[in-house]
Scaffold this motif. Structure first.
Motif, PDB file in Angstrom:
ATOM      1  N   LEU A  48     -27.082   1.943  18.089  1.00 31.52           N
ATOM      2  CA  LEU A  48     -27.921   2.741  18.978  1.00 31.52           C
ATOM      3  C   LEU A  48     -27.881   4.217  18.615  1.00 31.52           C
ATOM      4  O   LEU A  48     -28.746   4.984  19.012  1.00 31.52           O
ATOM      5  CB  LEU A  48     -27.464   2.545  20.432  1.00 31.52           C
ATOM      6  CG  LEU A  48     -27.595   1.130  20.997  1.00 31.52           C
ATOM      7  CD1 LEU A  48     -27.024   1.092  22.402  1.00 31.52           C
ATOM      8  CD2 LEU A  48     -29.037   0.681  21.005  1.00 31.52           C
ATOM      9  N   HIS A  49     -26.850   4.585  17.861  1.00 30.90           N
ATOM     10  CA  HIS A  49     -26.702   5.978  17.465  1.00 30.90           C
ATOM     11  C   HIS A  49     -27.438   6.288  16.166  1.00 30.90           C
ATOM     12  O   HIS A  49     -27.558   7.445  15.778  1.00 30.90           O
ATOM     13  CB  HIS A  49     -25.204   6.290  17.322  1.00 30.90           C
ATOM     14  CG  HIS A  49     -24.901   7.728  17.018  1.00 30.90           C
ATOM     15  ND1 HIS A  49     -25.339   8.767  17.803  1.00 30.90           N
ATOM     16  CD2 HIS A  49     -24.202   8.295  15.998  1.00 30.90           C
ATOM     17  CE1 HIS A  49     -24.918   9.914  17.295  1.00 30.90           C
ATOM     18  NE2 HIS A  49     -24.230   9.662  16.196  1.00 30.90           N
ATOM     19  N   GLN A  50     -27.926   5.240  15.485  1.00 34.59           N
ATOM     20  CA  GLN A  50     -28.605   5.423  14.216  1.00 34.59           C
ATOM     21  C   GLN A  50     -29.984   6.062  14.419  1.00 34.59           C
ATOM     22  O   GLN A  50     -30.742   5.641  15.288  1.00 34.59           O
ATOM     23  CB  GLN A  50     -28.785   4.069  13.514  1.00 34.59           C
ATOM     24  CG  GLN A  50     -27.487   3.406  13.081  1.00 34.59           C
ATOM     25  CD  GLN A  50     -26.826   4.154  11.939  1.00 34.59           C
ATOM     26  OE1 GLN A  50     -27.477   4.849  11.182  1.00 34.59           O
ATOM     27  NE2 GLN A  50     -25.516   4.006  11.837  1.00 34.59           N
ATOM     28  N   PRO A  51     -30.305   7.096  13.607  1.00 31.78           N
ATOM     29  CA  PRO A  51     -31.652   7.693  13.720  1.00 31.78           C
ATOM     30  C   PRO A  51     -32.761   6.667  13.496  1.00 31.78           C
ATOM     31  O   PRO A  51     -33.838   6.800  14.078  1.00 31.78           O
ATOM     32  CB  PRO A  51     -31.651   8.757  12.616  1.00 31.78           C
ATOM     33  CG  PRO A  51     -30.209   9.093  12.412  1.00 31.78           C
ATOM     34  CD  PRO A  51     -29.458   7.815  12.643  1.00 31.78           C
ATOM     35  N   LEU A  52     -32.501   5.639  12.677  1.00 32.64           N
ATOM     36  CA  LEU A  52     -33.524   4.618  12.426  1.00 32.64           C
ATOM     37  C   LEU A  52     -33.757   3.736  13.642  1.00 32.64           C
ATOM     38  O   LEU A  52     -34.682   2.920  13.645  1.00 32.64           O
ATOM     39  CB  LEU A  52     -33.126   3.747  11.229  1.00 32.64           C
ATOM     40  CG  LEU A  52     -33.322   4.392   9.855  1.00 32.64           C
ATOM     41  CD1 LEU A  52     -32.807   3.472   8.756  1.00 32.64           C
ATOM     42  CD2 LEU A  52     -34.787   4.715   9.622  1.00 32.64           C
ATOM     43  N   PHE A  53     -32.947   3.906  14.682  1.00 39.35           N
ATOM     44  CA  PHE A  53     -33.197   3.199  15.934  1.00 39.35           C
ATOM     45  C   PHE A  53     -33.761   4.140  16.988  1.00 39.35           C
ATOM     46  O   PHE A  53     -34.836   3.898  17.542  1.00 39.35           O
ATOM     47  CB  PHE A  53     -31.929   2.545  16.473  1.00 39.35           C
ATOM     48  CG  PHE A  53     -32.128   1.873  17.808  1.00 39.35           C
ATOM     49  CD1 PHE A  53     -32.721   0.624  17.897  1.00 39.35           C
ATOM     50  CD2 PHE A  53     -31.752   2.513  18.994  1.00 39.35           C
ATOM     51  CE1 PHE A  53     -32.933   0.009  19.123  1.00 39.35           C
ATOM     52  CE2 PHE A  53     -31.961   1.904  20.223  1.00 39.35           C
ATOM     53  CZ  PHE A  53     -32.543   0.654  20.286  1.00 39.35           C
ATOM     54  N   PHE A  54     -33.052   5.261  17.265  1.00 39.27           N
ATOM     55  CA  PHE A  54     -33.463   6.054  18.416  1.00 39.27           C
ATOM     56  C   PHE A  54     -34.689   6.930  18.148  1.00 39.27           C
ATOM     57  O   PHE A  54     -35.426   7.255  19.072  1.00 39.27           O
ATOM     58  CB  PHE A  54     -32.296   6.882  18.983  1.00 39.27           C
ATOM     59  CG  PHE A  54     -31.817   8.017  18.130  1.00 39.27           C
ATOM     60  CD1 PHE A  54     -32.518   9.209  18.057  1.00 39.27           C
ATOM     61  CD2 PHE A  54     -30.621   7.921  17.437  1.00 39.27           C
ATOM     62  CE1 PHE A  54     -32.065  10.272  17.301  1.00 39.27           C
ATOM     63  CE2 PHE A  54     -30.159   8.981  16.676  1.00 39.27           C
ATOM     64  CZ  PHE A  54     -30.887  10.158  16.607  1.00 39.27           C
ATOM     65  N   VAL A  55     -34.943   7.301  16.887  1.00 37.65           N
ATOM     66  CA  VAL A  55     -36.142   8.108  16.608  1.00 37.65           C
ATOM     67  C   VAL A  55     -37.424   7.287  16.816  1.00 37.65           C
ATOM     68  O   VAL A  55     -38.350   7.737  17.505  1.00 37.65           O
ATOM     69  CB  VAL A  55     -36.083   8.707  15.184  1.00 37.65           C
ATOM     70  CG1 VAL A  55     -37.422   9.340  14.817  1.00 37.65           C
ATOM     71  CG2 VAL A  55     -34.973   9.745  15.085  1.00 37.65           C
ATOM     72  N   PRO A  56     -37.535   6.055  16.253  1.00 37.12           N
ATOM     73  CA  PRO A  56     -38.733   5.250  16.538  1.00 37.12           C
ATOM     74  C   PRO A  56     -38.900   4.924  18.019  1.00 37.12           C
ATOM     75  O   PRO A  56     -40.030   4.929  18.533  1.00 37.12           O
ATOM     76  CB  PRO A  56     -38.515   3.975  15.710  1.00 37.12           C
ATOM     77  CG  PRO A  56     -37.586   4.378  14.631  1.00 37.12           C
ATOM     78  CD  PRO A  56     -36.682   5.394  15.242  1.00 37.12           C
ATOM     79  N   VAL A  57     -37.780   4.655  18.715  1.00 35.96           N
ATOM     80  CA  VAL A  57     -37.878   4.350  20.144  1.00 35.96           C
ATOM     81  C   VAL A  57     -38.351   5.587  20.915  1.00 35.96           C
ATOM     82  O   VAL A  57     -39.169   5.486  21.838  1.00 35.96           O
ATOM     83  CB  VAL A  57     -36.527   3.850  20.689  1.00 35.96           C
ATOM     84  CG1 VAL A  57     -36.577   3.703  22.207  1.00 35.96           C
ATOM     85  CG2 VAL A  57     -36.153   2.516  20.050  1.00 35.96           C
ATOM     86  N   ALA A  58     -37.851   6.763  20.529  1.00 40.35           N
ATOM     87  CA  ALA A  58     -38.299   8.001  21.179  1.00 40.35           C
ATOM     88  C   ALA A  58     -39.792   8.226  20.940  1.00 40.35           C
ATOM     89  O   ALA A  58     -40.530   8.629  21.850  1.00 40.35           O
ATOM     90  CB  ALA A  58     -37.487   9.187  20.655  1.00 40.35           C
TER      91      ALA A  58
END
Length: 274
Positions: free
Chosen positions: A33-43
């Motif tokens: 969940l801390h990975q940019p490849l997860f939270f940036v697309p979700v944001a």
């Protein structure tokens, strides 16, 4: 209207809050969940989906108004055919239901009721929807009223033209829906193939002293990130193309773009590819 104006800044604020939350808190529960490849697309999805939904609702209102404009013009023509002044004809038909066009009709009637010349009031017709096509019909009505001759014939001609244009638009929209479906299905296939490659093949790559290609673990990890980023780029590209196909505006495809980004991030997270 005020609520719709708050959608974009509100969505942007929620997206920024999610980024801060992901960067500062969520990593304690799961490193992925801390990975940019997860939270940036979700944001991005948090920002794009409400913005795209607001745009879709606005486009739906405009589409309904364009369909109703021919009814409005036809009713107006029937009254002016027998010599009724244009201002009185507008007052007579104001009680009819014209869907999304009702607000502009009420504003037109209100302006006429307080003594504004109908030609002047028609100058602002369609202003609530900010649609050039509907505003153009208001200008045509204004010019026909100013001319004072053959007003009924002009309005009748414009009404028939509006009906024909709407039929062409309906046919085009039906064709575009098929193209949009093809694009979404192609992305789903692309996502499935990329996830299989990400999960099956990259995990199977081991350091080898022989063979044509040698992958160190760091290099394999970098290649995985490139593949994952490619999925998001594909989602962005297809979503924006959908917007261009619909009405030549990128924002129109924001809802599809956000949905594909969100689904991609969730699938990659569940598959353990992040």
């Amino acid at each position: 209207m005020n609520f719709r104006k708050l959608v974009v800044p509100g969505s942007l604020l929620l997206a920024l809050m999610f980024i801060v939350l992901s960067a500062g808190i969520l990593y304690r529960f799961n490193d992925s969940l801390h990975q940019p490849l997860f939270f940036v697309p979700v944001a991005l999805a948090i920002f794009m989906i409400p913005t795209g939904l607001e745009r879709r609702i606005r486009n739906s209102r405009i589409s309904d108004a364009r369909k109703r404009i021919s009814d409005f013009l036809r009713d107006l023509s029937e009254y002016t055919m027998y010599g009724t002044p244009l201002s009185e004809a507008v007052l007579h038909i104001s009680k009819n239901d014209y869907g999304s066009l009702n607000e502009d009709v009420r504003e037109l009637v209100s302006s006429i009721s307080v003594g504004t010349p109908v030609e002047e009031a028609l100058r602002h017709f369609g202003g609530s929807l900010h649609d050039p096509e509907i505003e153009r019909f208001g200008i045509i009505l204004q010019k026909s009223g100013e001319s004072g001759s053959n007003t009924s014939d002009v309005i009748s001609l414009v009404s028939r033209f509006s009906s024909q244009m709407q039929l062409l638009n309906d046919e085009r929209n039906a064709e575009m829906k098929n193209y949009n479906l093809i694009l979404v299905v192609s992305f789903a296939v692309f996502l499935f193939v990329m996830v299989v490659i990400d999960v099956r093949f990259f995990d199977a790559i081991n350091i080898s002293s022989s063979g044509g290609f040698l992958f160190q673990s760091a290099g394999a990890g970098l290649l995985k990130r490139i593949f994952d980023t490619g999925i998001y780029i594909e989602a962005l590209g297809i979503g924006l193309i959908i917007g261009l196909i619909k009405d030549r505006h990128f924002v129109t495809g924001f809802m599809e773009t956000g949905a594909m980004l969100l689904v991609s991030a969730i699938i990659l997270f569940i598959a353990g590819a992040l």
